[in-house]
Design a protein around this motif. Structure first.
Motif, short mmCIF file in Angstrom:
data_model
loop_
_atom_site.label_atom_id
_atom_site.label_comp_id
_atom_site.label_asym_id
_atom_site.label_seq_id
_atom_site.Cartn_x
_atom_site.Cartn_y
_atom_site.Cartn_z
N ILE A 126 3.15 -2.43 1.06
CA ILE A 126 1.92 -1.67 1.23
C ILE A 126 1.25 -1.40 -0.11
O ILE A 126 0.03 -1.32 -0.22
CB ILE A 126 2.21 -0.35 1.97
CG1 ILE A 126 2.76 -0.64 3.37
CG2 ILE A 126 0.96 0.52 2.08
CD1 ILE A 126 3.18 0.58 4.14
N GLY A 127 2.06 -1.31 -1.17
CA GLY A 127 1.50 -1.08 -2.50
C GLY A 127 0.64 -2.21 -3.01
O GLY A 127 -0.20 -2.00 -3.89
N HIS A 128 0.81 -3.43 -2.45
CA HIS A 128 -0.05 -4.55 -2.86
C HIS A 128 -1.51 -4.33 -2.46
O HIS A 128 -2.41 -4.96 -3.01
CB HIS A 128 0.44 -5.85 -2.23
CG HIS A 128 1.73 -6.34 -2.82
ND1 HIS A 128 1.93 -6.47 -4.18
CD2 HIS A 128 2.89 -6.75 -2.23
CE1 HIS A 128 3.15 -6.94 -4.40
NE2 HIS A 128 3.76 -7.10 -3.24
N LEU A 129 -1.73 -3.43 -1.51
CA LEU A 129 -3.10 -3.18 -1.06
C LEU A 129 -3.89 -2.32 -2.04
O LEU A 129 -5.11 -2.21 -1.90
CB LEU A 129 -3.09 -2.51 0.31
CG LEU A 129 -2.39 -3.28 1.44
CD1 LEU A 129 -2.43 -2.47 2.73
CD2 LEU A 129 -3.03 -4.65 1.64
N ILE A 143 -8.82 -0.92 -0.80
CA ILE A 143 -7.88 -1.07 0.32
C ILE A 143 -8.46 -1.98 1.39
O ILE A 143 -7.78 -2.86 1.93
CB ILE A 143 -7.50 0.31 0.89
CG1 ILE A 143 -6.66 1.09 -0.11
CG2 ILE A 143 -6.75 0.14 2.21
CD1 ILE A 143 -6.30 2.48 0.36
N ILE A 144 -9.74 -1.80 1.68
CA ILE A 144 -10.39 -2.65 2.68
C ILE A 144 -10.45 -4.09 2.20
O ILE A 144 -10.17 -5.03 2.96
CB ILE A 144 -11.81 -2.11 2.99
CG1 ILE A 144 -11.71 -0.73 3.65
CG2 ILE A 144 -12.57 -3.08 3.88
CD1 ILE A 144 -13.06 -0.07 3.87
N SER A 149 -8.40 -9.65 2.42
CA SER A 149 -7.85 -10.83 1.73
C SER A 149 -6.46 -11.19 2.26
O SER A 149 -6.09 -12.37 2.32
CB SER A 149 -7.79 -10.56 0.23
OG SER A 149 -6.86 -9.53 -0.07
N LEU A 150 -5.69 -10.18 2.66
CA LEU A 150 -4.37 -10.45 3.24
C LEU A 150 -4.48 -11.13 4.59
O LEU A 150 -3.74 -12.08 4.89
CB LEU A 150 -3.59 -9.14 3.36
CG LEU A 150 -2.20 -9.23 4.00
CD1 LEU A 150 -1.26 -10.06 3.13
CD2 LEU A 150 -1.63 -7.84 4.23
N PRO A 154 -3.77 -16.72 6.23
CA PRO A 154 -3.41 -17.82 7.14
C PRO A 154 -4.60 -18.70 7.51
O PRO A 154 -4.45 -19.91 7.68
CB PRO A 154 -2.85 -17.09 8.37
CG PRO A 154 -3.44 -15.73 8.31
CD PRO A 154 -3.56 -15.41 6.85
N LEU A 155 -5.78 -18.09 7.63
CA LEU A 155 -6.98 -18.88 7.91
C LEU A 155 -7.28 -19.84 6.77
O LEU A 155 -7.61 -21.01 6.99
CB LEU A 155 -8.16 -17.95 8.17
CG LEU A 155 -9.49 -18.61 8.53
CD1 LEU A 155 -9.35 -19.36 9.85
CD2 LEU A 155 -10.60 -17.57 8.62
N ALA A 156 -7.15 -19.33 5.54
CA ALA A 156 -7.40 -20.21 4.38
C ALA A 156 -6.37 -21.33 4.30
O ALA A 156 -6.71 -22.47 3.95
CB ALA A 156 -7.37 -19.37 3.10
#
Length: 227
Positions: A126-129, A143-144, A149-150, A154-156
């Motif tokens: 969660i800290g990566h956000l 955060i948004i 980006s997270l 998978p789409l990318a």
């Protein structure tokens, strides 16, 4: 008869059976398997050395928990490279140009890395956000942005694999059609087109291998963030 350039990416069928199923099963019969002898042949030695080198480059940067993914990632790499290479042959079909396959591989594997991170390292995941030393006013916005980006990962992954192969095949198709037309008209420019077509075919082979490697490498990087 091909009505337009994109018809070559339609999944072919034979007796109402989708040939994409056979195309996906074909790679596993193309590689030599070790026999019962103590010593193998040179092909097996080269194959083992190649797999060992790629495994070290992809999996070794992760910790011990990430090493459990070595077999899965290497199998996926061999699978994608073989499908991409086979798709450059004439009268063949490339399953990886279908978003259903590329996204079907990207989304579950990405989701597995996220679930592993939330299970074993929830605080760090969660800290990566939210990067460190972020101003208070920018916290909601960052955060948004990081969440989006997270979720886009998978789409990318899937779109990158399918789009690069599709673009390469379309360029080869257009240049091949133009070259054949010029050669039929006895135009000297047809010879130049044939040379360009040969060079682009070699480039497409390199792109097929590189895109498969990039797909697996990005998955390994996502895994390293969560283990």
């Amino acid at each position: 008869m091909i009505l337009n350039l994109f018809d070559q990416f339609a999944s072919p069928t034979l007796l109402a059976i989708p040939l994409v199923v056979f195309a996906m099963l074909a790679p596993w019969d193309m590689y030599p398997a070790p026999g019962k002898q103590w010593l193998g042949n040179r092909m097996l030695a080269i194959q083992a050395w190649t797999f060992k080198t790629l495994t070290q480059q992809i999996v070794m940067p992760a910790n011990v928990m990430g090493h459990k993914w070595a077999l899965l990632l290497m199998s996926l790499l061999v699978f994608l490279i073989t499908l991409n290479m086979m798709g450059t042959l004439p009268y063949t079909f490339t399953p990886t140009t279908q978003l259903s396959l590329s996204l079907g591989l990207a989304f579950p594997l990405w989701l597995a890395t996220v679930i592993i991170g939330l299970r074993y390292h929830p605080v760090r995941s969660i800290g990566h956000l939210l990067p460190e030393s972020t101003p208070t006013l920018l916290i909601p916005v960052l955060i948004i942005i990081e969440t989006i980006s997270l979720l886009v990962r998978p789409l990318a992954l899937g779109v990158r694999l399918a789009a690069n192969l599709t673009a390469g095949h379309l360029i080869l198709q257009m240049i091949a059609s133009t070259t054949i037309g010029l050669l039929c008209l006895m135009n000297p420019a047809g010879l130049l087109g044939a040379v360009v077509l040969y060079l682009l075919a070699c480039l497409e082979l390199a792109v097929a291998a590189i895109q498969a490697y990039v797909f697996v490498l990005l998955l390994s990087l996502y895994l390293q963030e969560n283990v």
